[in-house]
Design an enzyme around this catalytic site. Structure first.
Site, PDB file in Angstrom:
ATOM      1  N   LYS A 112      20.935  39.254  61.547  1.00 39.16           N
ATOM      2  CA  LYS A 112      20.567  39.913  62.814  1.00 39.16           C
ATOM      3  C   LYS A 112      21.312  41.230  62.973  1.00 39.16           C
ATOM      4  O   LYS A 112      20.763  42.203  63.477  1.00 39.16           O
ATOM      5  CB  LYS A 112      20.860  39.006  64.008  1.00 39.16           C
ATOM      6  CG  LYS A 112      19.855  37.885  64.167  1.00 39.16           C
ATOM      7  CD  LYS A 112      19.919  37.317  65.571  1.00 39.16           C
ATOM      8  CE  LYS A 112      18.926  36.208  65.784  1.00 39.16           C
ATOM      9  NZ  LYS A 112      19.018  35.584  67.102  1.00 39.16           N
ATOM     10  N   LYS A 195      11.746  32.588  55.917  1.00 39.83           N
ATOM     11  CA  LYS A 195      11.311  31.595  56.909  1.00 39.83           C
ATOM     12  C   LYS A 195      10.411  32.237  57.972  1.00 39.83           C
ATOM     13  O   LYS A 195      10.528  33.436  58.251  1.00 39.83           O
ATOM     14  CB  LYS A 195      12.519  30.913  57.556  1.00 39.83           C
ATOM     15  CG  LYS A 195      13.363  31.846  58.372  1.00 39.83           C
ATOM     16  CD  LYS A 195      14.405  31.099  59.190  1.00 39.83           C
ATOM     17  CE  LYS A 195      15.088  32.111  60.081  1.00 39.83           C
ATOM     18  NZ  LYS A 195      15.792  31.703  61.204  1.00 39.83           N
ATOM     19  N   LYS A 198      10.613  34.216  64.749  1.00 36.13           N
ATOM     20  CA  LYS A 198      10.200  34.820  66.018  1.00 36.13           C
ATOM     21  C   LYS A 198      10.360  36.325  65.986  1.00 36.13           C
ATOM     22  O   LYS A 198       9.672  37.046  66.675  1.00 36.13           O
ATOM     23  CB  LYS A 198      11.151  34.351  67.129  1.00 36.13           C
ATOM     24  CG  LYS A 198      10.958  32.995  67.645  1.00 36.13           C
ATOM     25  CD  LYS A 198      12.034  32.772  68.727  1.00 36.13           C
ATOM     26  CE  LYS A 198      12.440  31.334  68.796  1.00 36.13           C
ATOM     27  NZ  LYS A 198      13.713  31.117  69.447  1.00 36.13           N
TER      28      LYS A 198
HETATM   29  P1  TYM Z   1      16.083  29.088  67.584  1.00 32.29           P
HETATM   30  O1  TYM Z   1      15.648  29.381  68.970  1.00 32.29           O
HETATM   31  O2  TYM Z   1      16.202  30.219  66.635  1.00 32.29           O
HETATM   32  O3  TYM Z   1      15.149  28.028  66.923  1.00 32.29           O
HETATM   33  C1  TYM Z   1      14.873  26.805  67.564  1.00 32.29           C
HETATM   34  C2  TYM Z   1      14.720  25.691  66.565  1.00 32.29           C
HETATM   35  O4  TYM Z   1      13.651  25.994  65.645  1.00 32.29           O
HETATM   36  C3  TYM Z   1      14.111  25.834  64.314  1.00 32.29           C
HETATM   37  N1  TYM Z   1      13.414  26.794  63.462  1.00 32.29           N
HETATM   38  C4  TYM Z   1      12.718  26.456  62.366  1.00 32.29           C
HETATM   39  N2  TYM Z   1      12.483  25.260  61.782  1.00 32.29           N
HETATM   40  C5  TYM Z   1      11.709  25.259  60.685  1.00 32.29           C
HETATM   41  N3  TYM Z   1      11.159  26.368  60.122  1.00 32.29           N
HETATM   42  C6  TYM Z   1      11.372  27.580  60.681  1.00 32.29           C
HETATM   43  N4  TYM Z   1      10.831  28.660  60.156  1.00 32.29           N
HETATM   44  C7  TYM Z   1      12.192  27.657  61.856  1.00 32.29           C
HETATM   45  N5  TYM Z   1      12.582  28.678  62.649  1.00 32.29           N
HETATM   46  C8  TYM Z   1      13.339  28.128  63.618  1.00 32.29           C
HETATM   47  C9  TYM Z   1      15.613  26.130  64.385  1.00 32.29           C
HETATM   48  O5  TYM Z   1      16.311  25.583  63.299  1.00 32.29           O
HETATM   49  C10 TYM Z   1      15.976  25.492  65.701  1.00 32.29           C
HETATM   50  O6  TYM Z   1      16.197  24.105  65.545  1.00 32.29           O
HETATM   51  N6  TYM Z   1      20.983  28.470  67.657  1.00 32.29           N
HETATM   52  C11 TYM Z   1      19.748  27.789  67.967  1.00 32.29           C
HETATM   53  C12 TYM Z   1      19.651  27.358  69.401  1.00 32.29           C
HETATM   54  C13 TYM Z   1      20.795  26.567  69.897  1.00 32.29           C
HETATM   55  C14 TYM Z   1      21.088  25.218  69.569  1.00 32.29           C
HETATM   56  C15 TYM Z   1      22.250  24.882  70.310  1.00 32.29           C
HETATM   57  C16 TYM Z   1      20.479  24.289  68.732  1.00 32.29           C
HETATM   58  C17 TYM Z   1      21.745  26.974  70.784  1.00 32.29           C
HETATM   59  N7  TYM Z   1      22.610  25.961  71.013  1.00 32.29           N
HETATM   60  C18 TYM Z   1      22.821  23.617  70.203  1.00 32.29           C
HETATM   61  C19 TYM Z   1      21.061  23.027  68.645  1.00 32.29           C
HETATM   62  C20 TYM Z   1      22.208  22.694  69.359  1.00 32.29           C
HETATM   63  C21 TYM Z   1      18.625  28.725  67.642  1.00 32.29           C
HETATM   64  O7  TYM Z   1      18.800  29.888  67.464  1.00 32.29           O
HETATM   65  O8  TYM Z   1      17.421  28.225  67.636  1.00 32.29           O
END
Ligand code: TYM
Length: 341
Positions: A112, A195, A198
């Site tokens: 990022k 991957k 978003k």
């Molecule tokens: P975020 O918002 O980027 O993504 C949310 C969830 O989607 C999963 N994900 C994917 N899984 C499979 N293939 C993909 N291409 C893909 N892109 C995203 C992510 O692994 C995630 O599970 N840091 C986290 C949010 C967060 C969080 C937490 C998660 C904040 N605090 C505490 C668990 C526990 C995040 O950026 O997710």
């Protein structure tokens, strides 16, 4: 006593099939087995610039997506991260035991900060994993269901929890991750080596959960495929030392599309291969588009049917339900570090 799970999604960009298949789909199943807490992590979202009106809209939209996907507020708590102030407070305390070099090596920060230019990366972006550790540790979380890209953050959560426990006495549970192999890394439709994301530059990288039928069909038609014409599920790496024509290079793009097909249709990858023996990409892609449309249209109708007022009440109730757990843990932490209570 049920074990507790905690997970979250940032209200930034468009939620896509990767988020659904890597995270939400598993949460819906796990909520029967675990005491479940699901968060909309707005404090994480603002680590990169956000438009305030859009952030508000996305926060509500994500909560609606949780509900429409089958997260049941009677079984699970759903809330907004900034509604429970303890997240920021614990993150600050954990900051004092986190080390710069361990944050510097986080892949997500490197990716990022490179995208925006390192000079404009915020301190919040750097500190992102510590806030995530606070999210998890505040609730005595035992299991964290996520996609593969979050494993490094769960590892650092474990490191910080262990370090705190060693320094101040047993306080935090050391959480485990939960990933499901097939959905844990859904790849971009325009490039199967990266991957689905978003924040991808091209909208042909992802299928958003809110995409229209027309857009979905267009995106699947344009999705890259591998060389060859057979529909086979193969991800073995290229074998340069083996000239046998049977052993071809892996087919990562096709494997990704078959995975999406399988996870949305409940058919095994083997059954899908069998269905397309002697048929080509054209048929396969048409059917995949049907599967995705048939899955997303009812989901979109459910999202539309939930009112903002309804969701805001659920989010308030969720925060009220989980706040006492967070308060209790933070008080314990404060006592441990020597704050006057
Ligand atoms: P975020 O918002 O980027 O993504 C949310 C969830 O989607 C999963 N994900 C994917 N899984 C499979 N293939 C993909 N291409 C893909 N892109 C995203 C992510 O692994 C995630 O599970 N840091 C986290 C949010 C967060 C969080 C937490 C998660 C904040 N605090 C505490 C668990 C526990 C995040 O950026 O997710």
């Amino acid at each position: 006593m049920k074990q507790r799970i905690f997970s979250g999604i940032q209200p930034s960009g468009n939620l896509h099939l990767g988020n659904y298949l890597g995270a939400i789909q598993n949460w819906v199943k796990l909520q029967d087995e675990f005491e479940s807490i699901f968060c909309v992590v707005d404090l994480h979202a603002i680590t990169v610039p956000q438009d305030p009106a859009e952030l508000r809209r996305k926060t509500i939209e994500i909560a609606k997506i949780y509900l429409a996907s089958g997260i049941d507020p009677k079984k699970s708590s759903i809330f907004v991260q900034s509604h429970v102030a303890e997240h920021s407070e614990l993150a600050w305390i954990l900051n004092t035991i986190a080390k710069m070099p361990e944050l510097e090596k986080m892949t997500q920060f490197k990716d990022k900060s490179q995208k925006e230019g390192k000079e404009s990366a915020s301190v919040g972006l750097f500190d992102y994993p510590v806030l995530m550790a606070a999210d998890i540790l505040l609730y005595n979380t035992e299991v964290v269901p996520v996609g593969e890209d979050q494993l490094q953050h769960i590892e650092i959560t474990r490191t910080l929890a262990n370090r705190f426990n060693k320094k101040f006495g047993d306080t935090f549970i050391i959480p485990e991750h939960f990933v499901k192999k097939e959905g844990m890394r859904i790849m971009g439709l325009d490039d199967a080596s990266k991957k689905m994301s978003k924040s991808a530059k091209s909208e042909y990288n992802y299928i958003a959960l809110t995409d229209s039928e027309e857009i979905i069909r267009k995106k699947i038609k344009k999705a890259v495929t591998d060389s060859g014409s057979e529909i086979v599920y193969r991800d073995d790496p290229p074998r340069v030392d083996d000239a046998s024509p049977r052993v071809e290079a892996g087919k990562p793009a096709l494997k990704n599309l078959i995975n999406i097909y399988s996870l949305l249709s409940n058919k095994s990858t083997g059954d899908i291969e069998k269905m397309y023996v002697g048929r080509g990409y054209g048929d396969f892609k048409n059917d995949l588009a049907d599967v995705v449309v048939n899955f997303l249209q009812p989901l979109q109708a459910k999202i539309e049917a939930i009112s903002d007022d309804e969701v805001l009440q659920i989010l308030k109730d969720g925060a009220d339900k989980v706040r006492p757990i967070a308060q209790q843990k933070l008080t314990e932490v404060k006592k441990r570090v020597g704050f006057v209570i």
